[in-house]
Motif scaffolding. Structure first.
Motif, PDB file in Angstrom:
ATOM      1  N   GLU A 141       0.828  -1.210   0.000  1.00 43.99           N
ATOM      2  CA  GLU A 141       0.000   0.000   0.000  1.00 43.99           C
ATOM      3  C   GLU A 141       0.864   1.263   0.000  1.00 43.99           C
ATOM      4  N   CYS A 142       2.035   1.171   0.668  1.00 41.28           N
ATOM      5  CA  CYS A 142       2.943   2.325   0.672  1.00 41.28           C
ATOM      6  C   CYS A 142       3.385   2.632  -0.764  1.00 41.28           C
ATOM      7  N   LYS A 143       3.694   1.547  -1.499  1.00 39.09           N
ATOM      8  CA  LYS A 143       4.152   1.720  -2.872  1.00 39.09           C
ATOM      9  C   LYS A 143       3.068   2.416  -3.699  1.00 39.09           C
ATOM     10  N   ARG A 144       1.848   1.927  -3.570  1.00 44.96           N
ATOM     11  CA  ARG A 144       0.729   2.503  -4.339  1.00 44.96           C
ATOM     12  C   ARG A 144       0.453   3.943  -3.900  1.00 44.96           C
ATOM     13  N   GLN A 145       0.587   4.180  -2.568  1.00 44.54           N
ATOM     14  CA  GLN A 145       0.356   5.548  -2.083  1.00 44.54           C
ATOM     15  C   GLN A 145       1.394   6.494  -2.678  1.00 44.54           C
ATOM     16  N   GLY A 146       2.633   5.979  -2.814  1.00 46.78           N
ATOM     17  CA  GLY A 146       3.709   6.770  -3.429  1.00 46.78           C
ATOM     18  C   GLY A 146       3.334   7.168  -4.853  1.00 46.78           C
ATOM     19  N   ASN A 193      -4.637  18.390   6.923  1.00 46.09           N
ATOM     20  CA  ASN A 193      -5.420  19.304   7.765  1.00 46.09           C
ATOM     21  C   ASN A 193      -5.450  18.821   9.226  1.00 46.09           C
ATOM     22  N   ASP A 194      -4.302  18.372   9.690  1.00 47.89           N
ATOM     23  CA  ASP A 194      -4.126  17.920  11.079  1.00 47.89           C
ATOM     24  C   ASP A 194      -4.835  16.607  11.426  1.00 47.89           C
ATOM     25  N   ASP A 195      -5.435  15.951  10.473  1.00 46.87           N
ATOM     26  CA  ASP A 195      -6.055  14.648  10.725  1.00 46.87           C
ATOM     27  C   ASP A 195      -5.158  13.548  10.172  1.00 46.87           C
ATOM     28  N   VAL A 196      -5.113  12.416  10.877  1.00 48.09           N
ATOM     29  CA  VAL A 196      -4.282  11.293  10.446  1.00 48.09           C
ATOM     30  C   VAL A 196      -5.176  10.251   9.755  1.00 48.09           C
ATOM     31  N   TYR A 197      -4.738   9.810   8.590  1.00 46.10           N
ATOM     32  CA  TYR A 197      -5.489   8.790   7.849  1.00 46.10           C
ATOM     33  C   TYR A 197      -4.548   7.601   7.609  1.00 46.10           C
ATOM     34  N   TYR A 198      -5.009   6.405   7.917  1.00 43.72           N
ATOM     35  CA  TYR A 198      -4.189   5.208   7.704  1.00 43.72           C
ATOM     36  C   TYR A 198      -4.683   4.457   6.475  1.00 43.72           C
ATOM     37  N   GLY A 199      -3.780   3.720   5.866  1.00 48.97           N
ATOM     38  CA  GLY A 199      -4.133   2.883   4.724  1.00 48.97           C
ATOM     39  C   GLY A 199      -4.110   3.670   3.425  1.00 48.97           C
ATOM     40  N   PHE A 200      -4.217   2.938   2.324  1.00 47.71           N
ATOM     41  CA  PHE A 200      -4.120   3.540   0.999  1.00 47.71           C
ATOM     42  C   PHE A 200      -5.291   4.479   0.709  1.00 47.71           C
ATOM     43  N   ARG A 201      -4.989   5.635   0.136  1.00 50.69           N
ATOM     44  CA  ARG A 201      -6.031   6.589  -0.276  1.00 50.69           C
ATOM     45  C   ARG A 201      -5.820   6.913  -1.756  1.00 50.69           C
ATOM     46  N   SER A 202      -6.882   6.765  -2.528  1.00 45.64           N
ATOM     47  CA  SER A 202      -6.775   7.012  -3.971  1.00 45.64           C
ATOM     48  C   SER A 202      -6.753   8.515  -4.260  1.00 45.64           C
TER      49      SER A 202
END
Lengths: 229, 424
Positions: A141-146, A193-202
């Motif tokens: 997922e890190c790769k895809r997020q990159g 915006n100061d919020d943390v999001y985990y996992g892949f985001r498109s």
């Protein structure tokens, strides 16, 4: 017993070893040059950041229009690209690469802090995304997020993407991860915006989560890659 | 830096080192022997204008084994009959190895000629046809000409000259592709020119490991002392050379004694031929493994066969590594495109020299490629007198690296499973 011309064997070995030796020497030379060029860009960015910080201090009550620069973001992006290339050439475990990566991360942090200060004073700052990835384990997922962040930065050169290797040994980075309480087991992580999001985001997810992205001016890509990930 | 090398890197660098070492070795050999090679050409040319001496001219028997060669047999025999050699000293034995076409009728049509004997037998393979012919001759020098090959008028005279040295036990000719017309034949045409040059260098190293079917000549006593032809994995010419080398018999080469052979016209036929050759090399090398890395056998044991084996293994390893990398790259591209869509862009190296790869591998690859091109052009100059690159050269450089792995992989696969190869 048939005769062997030992001289020919030795001469051929010597010439072959010389060619390989020359290859190694050239390889070291070009990699040193690359590291130097990365340091030069880093130094330029340091001066830019210092200049902005000084400008900020000098003009405590002055107009906000003198502050901020999208050029810095481009420079940071180019630095990231070059570092990424060096990592592929020399491996992620190479001492020089790790050293430059720490330097790059520190510059990103300084830029981020400066932008925070500008935001406080001027109530406006460049749109930014902080991205944490890991090289310590397999992270598809890190790769895809990159890929997604690279694409976004190409589309919106004014977007500031700060990417950090979670496992990099850098105390300033540890401070940032502790401020946002980043969980290394849930990477990739994005701070927007100061919020943390985990996992892949498109791309669509990010554009929805940070609507300001769409307001940024799109541009033909001049830089690529967001990080050494 | 070296501590960060992976197992893959070590395999690649090892292979590159051996390849480069071998090419450098050949270049040094050529530079050391260049003058001697030119002098040899002059001696052979002078020999051609010397009248035959009936007392010293040896008797020669040429065998023409054939199986379904109705299209080319006549041309082969006609070229033999036109040889510049005393008629009473030259005999031709046609052995039809149980052909199912018109080959035997054509052979019979030559049977009335005083120099020709024609036989037919049940099909048993090329080595049985050659041994059949061997049993029917008492000539001092014997040789074979495949029924799809033709000899030049002066070829035999040039080859025979080498037997003036009593230690010479066999002489190999220079092979050329006969009338190359298809793309595959044109590629083989330059490949054969390289072969002529390499064969001469191998001869200088006393390391010839193939006495080609088309017109290699032997002293009869070679067969009396070492035994007759064997099946040898359908490469009896390779086995015979290795057998001679393992008994320290001297094999020479004449780089101007031309023999024209019909190269396979299509990729499929070329593939079958090369699988047979490469499979034969692997199997015969296993059979004659005592030669490998044995200084007792000189250069053939210490450099030519070991580097050929290393080359074969290296190519297999590179293919496996390359294939794995392509798969990985394919997956990465798929992931990229499925994540952000297809956004084609110029590679970054076009924007900035920073992104030009400068690994040791890049540098050594450039040197290796330059050396390979130099060797090919030197071979061309040696054979044709001109090093000017032509269409065949570019076809060879571009197409050969793509098609050669096909038969190399199949040969290794066949050898590993001991799957027998076919002639056609």
């Amino acid at each position: 017993m048939r005769p062997i011309d030992v001289k020919t064997y030795l001469l051929a070995f010597l010439i072959t070893a010389l060619v390989f030796g020359l290859g190694i020497a050239l390889n070291i030379h070009f990699n040193t040059k690359r590291a130097e060029s990365i340091r030069t860009i880093g130094d330029r960015i340091t001066i830019d950041i210092l200049s902005s910080e000084t400008q900020f201090d000098l003009l405590q009550e002055a107009s906000c229009r003198h502050l901020g620069s999208t050029a810095l973001s481009t420079e940071l992006g180019e630095l990231g690209n070059r570092l990424s290339f060096m990592e592929s050439e020399l491996s992620a475990n190479n001492d020089e690469v790790i050293h430059l990566k720490r330097y790059y991360s520190l510059l990103q942090l300084k830029d981020y802090v400066l932008m925070q200060r500008i935001e406080e004073k001027c109530a406006e700052a460049p749109v930014s995304i902080i991205y944490f990835y890991t090289n310590a384990r397999e992270c598809e997922e890190c790769k895809r997020q990159g890929f997604v962040l690279t694409y976004l930065r190409e589309q919106y050169p004014a977007l500031r993407v700060y990417s950090f290797d979670y496992d990099l040994d850098l105390s300033a980075l540890e401070t940032l991860t502790s401020i946002y309480n980043i969980n290394p087991d849930r990477l990739p992580a994005l701070i927007m915006n100061d919020d943390v999001y985990y996992g892949f985001r498109s791309i669509e997810d990010l554009e929805n989560l940070v609507p300001q992205i769409k307001t940024l001016k799109t541009m033909q890509a001049t830089t690529t890659a967001t990080s050494t990930q | 830096m070296l501590s960060s090398l992976s197992a893959t890197d070590i395999i690649i660098y090892g292979f590159m080192f051996i390849s480069l070492y071998f090419q450098v070795f050949l270049v040094i050999t050529f530079l050391n022997r260049r003058k001697a090679l030119h002098a040899e050409h002059a001696v052979i040319s002078a020999h051609l204008i010397t009248p035959f001496n009936a007392a010293t001219t040896p008797s020669v028997a040429i065998f023409v084994p054939c199986f379904n060669e109705e299209k080319t047999l006549s041309g082969t025999i006609d070229s033999l009959l036109a040889l510049d050699y005393p008629k009473d000293k030259l005999s031709i034995t046609i052995v039809d190895d149980g052909s199912s076409d018109n080959t035997w009728s054509i052979a019979q049509s030559f049977a009335t000629h005083p120099q020709i004997n024609a036989f037919t037998k049940e099909n048993g393979g090329k080595h049985t046809a050659l041994n059949f012919a061997l049993a029917h001759t008492t000539a001092e020098i014997v040789g074979c000409l495949d029924a799809d090959s033709y000899v030049g008028k002066d070829t035999l005279r040039k080859l025979i000259r080498y037997f003036d040295d009593s230690e010479t036990m066999a002489v190999t000719p220079a092979l050329k592709i006969h009338n190359p017309s298809s793309m595959m034949q044109r590629i083989q045409s330059i490949e054969y020119k390289i072969g002529v040059f390499l064969k001469k260098l191998y001869e200088q190293l006393d390391a010839i490991h193939v006495t080609p079917g088309p017109f290699s000549l032997f002293r009869r006593r070679v067969f009396d002392e070492l035994g007759v032809y064997r099946k040898a994995h359908n490469t009896e010419d390779m086995e015979m050379a290795m057998r001679m080398q393992s008994h320290n018999y001297k094999i020479r080469n004449c780089a101007t004694a031309w023999v024209y052979t019909c190269g396979p016209k299509t990729l499929k036929k070329l593939y079958v031929q090369r699988v047979r050759w490469t499979y034969g090399f692997i199997k015969n090398t296993i059979d004659y493994r005592h030669l490998v890395l044995n200084p007792k056998y000189g250069n053939i044991g210490m450099i030519t066969i070991p580097t050929a084996c290393a080359g074969l293994l290296g190519i297999m390893a590179l293919l496996a590594i390359g294939f794995t990398n392509w798969i990985r790259l394919g997956f990465e591209k798929y992931e990229l495109w499925s994540t952000v869509g297809i956004n084609p862009e110029w590679p970054r190296l076009f924007h900035n020299l920073f992104y030009v790869r400068t690994s040791i591998l890049t540098f050594v690859s450039i040197i290796l490629l330059a050396l390979t091109v130099t060797l090919i052009l030197t071979a061309k100059k040696y054979v044709e007198g001109s090093a000017k690159p032509d269409i065949e050269f570019f076809l060879y450089i571009i197409v050969y690296p793509i098609i050669a792995p096909l038969w190399l992989m199949k040969s290794v696969y066949n050898a590993a499973l001991s799957k027998k190869t076919s002639w056609r």
